[in-house]
Write a protein that holds these residues in place. Structure first.
Motif, mmCIF file in Angstrom:
data_model
loop_
_atom_site.group_PDB
_atom_site.id
_atom_site.type_symbol
_atom_site.label_atom_id
_atom_site.label_comp_id
_atom_site.label_asym_id
_atom_site.label_seq_id
_atom_site.Cartn_x
_atom_site.Cartn_y
_atom_site.Cartn_z
ATOM 1 N N VAL A 12 -2.373 24.001 11.665
ATOM 2 C CA VAL A 12 -2.586 23.073 10.534
ATOM 3 C C VAL A 12 -3.675 22.092 10.804
ATOM 4 O O VAL A 12 -3.752 21.472 12.067
ATOM 5 C CB VAL A 12 -1.208 22.276 10.274
ATOM 6 C CG1 VAL A 12 -1.668 21.399 8.984
ATOM 7 C CG2 VAL A 12 -0.308 23.286 9.818
ATOM 8 N N VAL A 13 -4.347 21.878 9.739
ATOM 9 C CA VAL A 13 -5.336 20.588 10.104
ATOM 10 C C VAL A 13 -4.756 19.381 9.969
ATOM 11 O O VAL A 13 -3.675 19.040 9.252
ATOM 12 C CB VAL A 13 -6.280 20.595 9.010
ATOM 13 C CG1 VAL A 13 -7.259 19.381 8.833
ATOM 14 C CG2 VAL A 13 -7.056 21.926 8.821
ATOM 15 N N LYS A 14 -5.011 18.472 10.819
ATOM 16 C CA LYS A 14 -4.309 17.262 10.794
ATOM 17 C C LYS A 14 -5.317 16.038 9.985
ATOM 18 O O LYS A 14 -6.393 16.098 10.045
ATOM 19 C CB LYS A 14 -4.273 16.653 12.415
ATOM 20 C CG LYS A 14 -3.220 17.332 13.245
ATOM 21 C CD LYS A 14 -1.794 17.435 12.771
ATOM 22 C CE LYS A 14 -1.049 17.988 13.688
ATOM 23 N NZ LYS A 14 0.361 17.878 13.228
ATOM 24 N N GLY A 15 -4.474 15.259 9.362
ATOM 25 C CA GLY A 15 -5.198 14.187 8.469
ATOM 26 C C GLY A 15 -4.441 12.792 8.682
ATOM 27 O O GLY A 15 -3.547 12.596 8.921
ATOM 28 N N ASN A 16 -5.262 11.724 7.944
ATOM 29 C CA ASN A 16 -4.664 10.414 8.081
ATOM 30 C C ASN A 16 -4.809 9.885 6.541
ATOM 31 O O ASN A 16 -5.724 10.321 5.800
ATOM 32 C CB ASN A 16 -5.143 9.531 8.828
ATOM 33 C CG ASN A 16 -4.811 8.026 8.804
ATOM 34 O OD1 ASN A 16 -3.615 7.875 9.514
ATOM 35 N ND2 ASN A 16 -5.493 7.281 8.142
ATOM 36 N N VAL A 17 -3.942 9.544 5.879
ATOM 37 C CA VAL A 17 -3.964 8.754 4.726
ATOM 38 C C VAL A 17 -3.462 7.127 4.985
ATOM 39 O O VAL A 17 -2.558 6.768 5.437
ATOM 40 C CB VAL A 17 -2.799 9.446 3.721
ATOM 41 C CG1 VAL A 17 -2.970 8.552 2.381
ATOM 42 C CG2 VAL A 17 -2.931 10.698 3.639
ATOM 43 N N GLU A 18 -4.608 6.533 4.374
ATOM 44 C CA GLU A 18 -4.173 5.020 4.377
ATOM 45 C C GLU A 18 -4.062 4.450 2.819
ATOM 46 O O GLU A 18 -4.626 4.838 2.141
ATOM 47 C CB GLU A 18 -5.741 4.272 4.775
ATOM 48 C CG GLU A 18 -5.493 2.962 5.209
ATOM 49 C CD GLU A 18 -6.993 2.169 5.686
ATOM 50 O OE1 GLU A 18 -7.219 1.393 4.799
ATOM 51 O OE2 GLU A 18 -7.162 2.458 6.689
ATOM 52 N N LEU A 19 -2.896 3.726 3.001
ATOM 53 C CA LEU A 19 -2.361 3.272 1.754
ATOM 54 C C LEU A 19 -2.438 1.890 1.585
ATOM 55 O O LEU A 19 -1.955 1.056 2.815
ATOM 56 C CB LEU A 19 -1.022 3.694 1.465
ATOM 57 C CG LEU A 19 -1.133 5.402 1.502
ATOM 58 C CD1 LEU A 19 0.737 5.843 0.956
ATOM 59 C CD2 LEU A 19 -1.773 5.890 0.030
ATOM 60 N N SER A 20 -2.572 1.187 0.421
ATOM 61 C CA SER A 20 -2.259 -0.239 0.514
ATOM 62 C C SER A 20 -1.061 -0.716 0.449
ATOM 63 O O SER A 20 -0.077 0.083 0.161
ATOM 64 C CB SER A 20 -3.214 -0.713 -0.775
ATOM 65 O OG SER A 20 -2.508 -0.143 -1.795
ATOM 66 N N PRO A 21 -0.457 -1.971 0.730
ATOM 67 C CA PRO A 21 0.768 -2.313 1.051
ATOM 68 C C PRO A 21 1.527 -2.212 -0.464
ATOM 69 O O PRO A 21 2.869 -2.169 -0.310
ATOM 70 C CB PRO A 21 0.757 -3.723 1.437
ATOM 71 C CG PRO A 21 -0.523 -3.980 1.930
ATOM 72 C CD PRO A 21 -1.479 -2.942 1.416
ATOM 73 N N THR A 41 -0.617 2.054 6.843
ATOM 74 C CA THR A 41 -0.951 0.997 5.605
ATOM 75 C C THR A 41 -2.036 0.049 6.047
ATOM 76 O O THR A 41 -2.172 -0.191 7.239
ATOM 77 C CB THR A 41 0.234 0.159 5.828
ATOM 78 O OG1 THR A 41 1.405 0.644 5.521
ATOM 79 C CG2 THR A 41 -0.044 -1.196 4.567
ATOM 80 N N GLY A 42 -2.994 -0.093 5.114
ATOM 81 C CA GLY A 42 -4.109 -0.710 5.365
ATOM 82 C C GLY A 42 -4.808 -1.709 4.081
ATOM 83 O O GLY A 42 -3.991 -1.683 3.466
ATOM 84 N N ARG A 43 -5.937 -1.792 4.021
ATOM 85 C CA ARG A 43 -6.440 -2.491 2.896
ATOM 86 C C ARG A 43 -6.969 -1.749 1.652
ATOM 87 O O ARG A 43 -7.006 -2.171 0.447
ATOM 88 C CB ARG A 43 -7.533 -3.423 3.261
ATOM 89 C CG ARG A 43 -7.062 -4.582 4.375
ATOM 90 C CD ARG A 43 -8.532 -5.311 4.556
ATOM 91 N NE ARG A 43 -7.881 -6.524 5.653
ATOM 92 C CZ ARG A 43 -8.781 -7.722 6.064
ATOM 93 N NH1 ARG A 43 -10.115 -7.596 5.700
ATOM 94 N NH2 ARG A 43 -8.454 -8.242 6.805
ATOM 95 N N LEU A 192 13.274 5.254 1.962
ATOM 96 C CA LEU A 192 12.319 5.224 2.851
ATOM 97 C C LEU A 192 12.357 3.975 3.861
ATOM 98 O O LEU A 192 12.721 2.793 3.309
ATOM 99 C CB LEU A 192 10.712 4.926 2.035
ATOM 100 C CG LEU A 192 9.506 4.576 2.630
ATOM 101 C CD1 LEU A 192 9.321 5.851 3.652
ATOM 102 C CD2 LEU A 192 8.687 4.122 1.852
ATOM 103 N N THR A 193 12.286 4.168 4.992
ATOM 104 C CA THR A 193 12.115 3.115 6.114
ATOM 105 C C THR A 193 11.172 2.450 6.474
ATOM 106 O O THR A 193 10.117 3.242 6.778
ATOM 107 C CB THR A 193 13.259 3.838 7.231
ATOM 108 O OG1 THR A 193 14.320 4.405 7.079
ATOM 109 C CG2 THR A 193 13.435 2.631 8.373
ATOM 110 N N GLN A 194 10.888 1.241 6.452
ATOM 111 C CA GLN A 194 10.101 0.517 6.819
ATOM 112 C C GLN A 194 10.538 -0.583 8.078
ATOM 113 O O GLN A 194 11.467 -1.476 7.697
ATOM 114 C CB GLN A 194 9.082 -0.129 5.586
ATOM 115 C CG GLN A 194 8.733 0.745 4.596
ATOM 116 C CD GLN A 194 7.954 0.075 3.548
ATOM 117 O OE1 GLN A 194 7.938 -1.120 3.391
ATOM 118 N NE2 GLN A 194 7.244 0.814 2.703
ATOM 119 N N GLY A 195 9.516 -0.845 8.947
ATOM 120 C CA GLY A 195 9.861 -1.986 9.909
ATOM 121 C C GLY A 195 10.779 -1.396 10.923
ATOM 122 O O GLY A 195 11.255 -0.242 10.889
ATOM 123 N N SER A 196 11.352 -2.177 12.012
ATOM 124 C CA SER A 196 12.029 -1.916 13.127
ATOM 125 C C SER A 196 12.798 -3.150 13.246
ATOM 126 O O SER A 196 12.316 -4.140 13.129
ATOM 127 C CB SER A 196 11.205 -1.294 14.333
ATOM 128 O OG SER A 196 10.257 -2.331 14.540
#
Length: 366
Positions: A12-21, A41-43, A192-196
């Protein structure tokens, strides 16, 4: 042109998805269901695949137009030039996928499939063997009534970020029970889990999906005990008020539920309502009839004269967090809307049809 069509056994091709908050939780969860993608997560909204990078525009899932039966109105789904228009949903049917692709757009199905295309680039990942509806993996006996009350609390506040402590307080359950609920719902891919650590929060991904999941669990549980009785009244509203007055005088904790609860909340779903359905606690329904000073009706008599159905509220599924009905001349307590819907849905028949209307009017609208 870069072309890749991948199955579960492919490299599989690897990829990255950047999403705003501010991107909704269900979008993050759907994209995170693709193992080949890393969601960050980004701008900005940005997609990078195999060294190729493009701006990303998240688009709503197309809905059918009753007038034209077209999948959607095209002006609402036109991303900016050189931008990947991506339709993201927990589930996208084959017909919807074909329509999206025909419009030159991309899609991501939260069950683990994705189709990305732009001039000179094509990627399709499809995982076979997935059913259109995911069965619950939870042993029905692992969720007791207190845990179901906790799930109801989450469904009642779908935008809340949940910690163990917050859930325990909201549902009046132990920290251990709250922890178990969050683990189970996380395993069912409902959260959906966010943070730790202490900052970890869990967010409901799709309330409709979670409602269906809870309804399936409820359906397999033993029905609560009921008792039939009657009160003389001029009409349905008078019957509700007379019962509420008698319950208050007798010190009975109660909450209207089912179509009666919906009616008290202002949703007239059925015509010719006769029987008021009420959850009662802490004593069982039969004892509550005695406390109210009413006559118990046996099974053979209930169909002829009953206009009150009392339901033993084991676990306080309806009476906990009951609220006053709006716009009434006297205080009338109503079960939480999620419980009102569940009791209608489980009743079946025309009440199940009414449940669908109530869900649309009371649970799906902001």
């Amino acid at each position: 042109m870069h072309t890749s069509s991948l199955s579960e056994s492919s490299t599989v091709v690897k990829g990255n998805v950047e999403l705003s908050p501010d991107v909704p939780a269900y979008v993050r969860a759907a994209l995170a269901s693709i193992p080949e993608l890393t969601v960050t997560t980004g701008r900005t909204l940005r997609l990078e695949l195999d060294g190729h990078e493009r701006p990303l525009a998240l688009l709503p899932k197309p809905t059918a137009s009753p007038a034209t039966e077209e999948p959607w109105h095209p002006p609402t789904l036109r991303p900016a030039p050189n931008t990947v228009g991506l339709v993201v949903a927990r589930e996208i049917t084959q017909q919807e996928r074909a329509a999206i692709e025909a419009a030159g757009l991309s899609w991501c199905d939260g069950r683990g499939a994705i189709h990305i295309t732009w001039p000179g680039f094509y990627l399709h990942i499809e995982r076979t063997g997935r059913s259109s509806t995911r069965p619950s993996r939870v042993d029905k006996q692992t969720l007791g009534v207190a845990s179901i009350r906790g799930v109801q609390a989450i469904l009642a506040d779908p935008h809340q970020g949940w910690s163990v402590g917050r859930l325990a307080q909201a549902a009046a359950i132990s920290s251990g029970q709250a922890h178990k609920i969050l683990l189970v719902m996380n395993e069912e891919r409902l959260l959906l889990t966010q943070g730790s650590g202490p900052q970890q929060r869990r967010y409901l991904i799709d309330r409709n999906e979670a409602l269906s999941w809870l309804a399936n669990i409820e359906r397999d549980r033993r029905r609560p005990d009921t008792a039939a009785t009657y009160l003389y009244a001029r009409n349905f509203d008078d019957l509700i008020d007379r019962f509420a007055a008698r319950a208050e005088k007798s010190g009975v904790t109660y909450a209207l539920t089912g179509v009666s609860g919906a009616y008290a909340l202002g949703h007239r779903l059925l015509t010719n309502l006769i029987v008021v359905q009420v959850r009662v606690s802490p004593v069982d329904a039969a004892q509550t009839v005695d406390l109210l000073g009413l006559e118990r009706l046996e099974a053979e008599d209930a169909g002829r004269g009953m206009n009150l159905e009392l339901i033993t509220d084991t676990g306080e599924l309806g009476t906990f967090d009951a609220r006053p009905a709006p716009n009434r001349s006297r205080l009338v307590m109503v079960a939480p809307p999620v419980r009102v819907w569940l009791d209608m849905y489980r009743a079946g028949g025309r009440e199940a049809d009414a449940a669908a209307l109530f869900k649309e009017q009371a649970l799906e609208r902001p």
